[in-house]
Design a protein around this motif. Structure first.
Motif, short mmCIF file in Angstrom:
data_model
loop_
_atom_site.label_atom_id
_atom_site.label_comp_id
_atom_site.label_asym_id
_atom_site.label_seq_id
_atom_site.Cartn_x
_atom_site.Cartn_y
_atom_site.Cartn_z
N ASP A 137 4.43 -8.57 -9.34
CA ASP A 137 4.29 -8.43 -8.01
C ASP A 137 4.92 -9.98 -7.41
O ASP A 137 4.70 -11.12 -8.18
CB ASP A 137 2.76 -8.50 -7.37
CG ASP A 137 2.35 -7.16 -7.69
OD1 ASP A 137 2.85 -6.27 -8.08
OD2 ASP A 137 1.12 -7.11 -7.73
N GLU A 139 4.89 -12.64 -4.05
CA GLU A 139 4.16 -12.98 -2.83
C GLU A 139 4.89 -14.38 -2.14
O GLU A 139 4.97 -15.18 -3.05
CB GLU A 139 2.71 -13.15 -2.90
CG GLU A 139 1.98 -13.33 -1.60
CD GLU A 139 0.57 -13.43 -1.71
OE1 GLU A 139 -0.05 -13.79 -0.70
OE2 GLU A 139 0.13 -13.06 -2.87
N GLY A 152 7.60 -4.19 -8.93
CA GLY A 152 6.24 -4.36 -8.45
C GLY A 152 6.19 -4.37 -7.06
O GLY A 152 7.07 -4.13 -6.34
N ASN A 153 5.09 -4.91 -6.63
CA ASN A 153 5.02 -4.78 -5.05
C ASN A 153 5.46 -6.47 -4.27
O ASN A 153 5.35 -7.42 -5.21
CB ASN A 153 3.49 -4.83 -4.64
CG ASN A 153 2.62 -3.63 -4.86
OD1 ASN A 153 3.39 -2.56 -5.20
ND2 ASN A 153 1.46 -3.77 -5.42
#
Length: 280
Positions: A137, A139, A152-153
């Motif tokens: 992920d 972010e 992934g996110n």
């Protein structure tokens, strides 16, 4: 001394014969003599110039004669004239090449314009290049441009520009997808723009949407949805308003769920009238 025509000597000779003593007593006589000699020299000069002037004028006339262009212009051979003129085939080829060049320039301008719209990013921007692959992920607090591959996110608080591949859910302030591929849900707090060449498999939720790519999933937008002529949507659309261009394909229902219009007011009277007719 005798003067005049019948006299033996003239006035000038008489003056020359005057003794120096007399010239001192009569200086006017000497001055007149000098003036007369100067006049004679001036006359001689003017006469000489008059004689030379016609010759110079004739030279000027010879130079000023108009040139006969018809006589001096070289005759053109008709064979050479045909060679100079372009054949119709060559003219057609030139026109086609010009059209192609104009089309290429227009395409370049369109790409540059779209890139300028997409790349309006801040200084605090994270870049992921084409050759980069990230497993996990991401972010980001700020803007992000992703041209590589992410397994992934992705969570981005600012603008997110996707030109690569994402296998996961996407969360962004504003989302711009240009020739990208996303397999997962899309959530945008502002605008979600998916350009031509983009493929997204998953539901889309945003404030407004501009779609020109291929979408397989439901679209839930609180404001307006614009569907371009190259768009292919397989899913339902919920929005305040929908604008669908000619050529677009929408395989699903379109509902103006968020439009602030009371639809029942248009049909209540008709329904009541129908009920009255039934009773009678």
């Amino acid at each position: 001394m005798k003067f005049g025509k019948s006299g033996k000597i003239d006035f000038a000779q008489a003056v020359n014969n005057i003794s120096p003593e007399m010239t001192e007593e009569f200086p006017d006589i000497v001055i007149r003599k000098e003036k007369a000699s100067k006049k004679d020299t001036a006359k001689e000069k003017t006469e000489a110039s008059k004689k030379e002037a016609p010759k110079e004028a004739s030279k000027v006339k010879l130079m000023d004669k108009p040139v006969d262009e018809k006589k001096e212009a070289p005759k053109e051979n008709p064979d050479t004239v045909e060679l100079k003129q372009d054949k119709p085939e060559k003219k057609q080829e030139k026109k086609e090449t010009k059209k192609k060049e104009k089309a290429e320039v227009a395409e370049l301008e369109r790409e540059i314009k779209s890139e300028e719209e997409l790349t309006g990013l801040s200084e605090n921007t994270t870049y992921i290049t084409k050759e980069t692959t990230i497993s996990g992920d991401i972010e980001i607090d700020g803007d992000m441009e992703m041209l590589g591959r992410v397994e992934g996110n992705i969570r981005c608080s600012g603008k997110l520009v996707v030109g690569g591949s994402v296998n996961g859910d996407v969360f962004a302030g504003d989302l711009y997808v240009n020739n990208g591929h996303i397999e997962g849900s899309i959530n945008s707090k502002g605008l979600a723009r998916l350009s031509e060449g983009t493929v997204a498999v998953g539901n889309i939720s945003a404030e407004s949407a501009d779609i020109s790519g291929a979408i397989k999933g439901d679209i839930d937008v609180s404001e307006d949805v614009k569907v371009g002529p190259t768009a292919v949507i397989v899913g339902n659309i919920k929005s305040k308003s929908v604008q669908i261009s000619s050529g677009a394909i929408v395989n699903g229902m379109c509902q103006q769920t968020y439009a602030q219009v009371d639809l029942d007011q248009y049909f209540n009277e008709e329904i009541e009238d129908l009920d009255i007719n039934k009773e009678n």
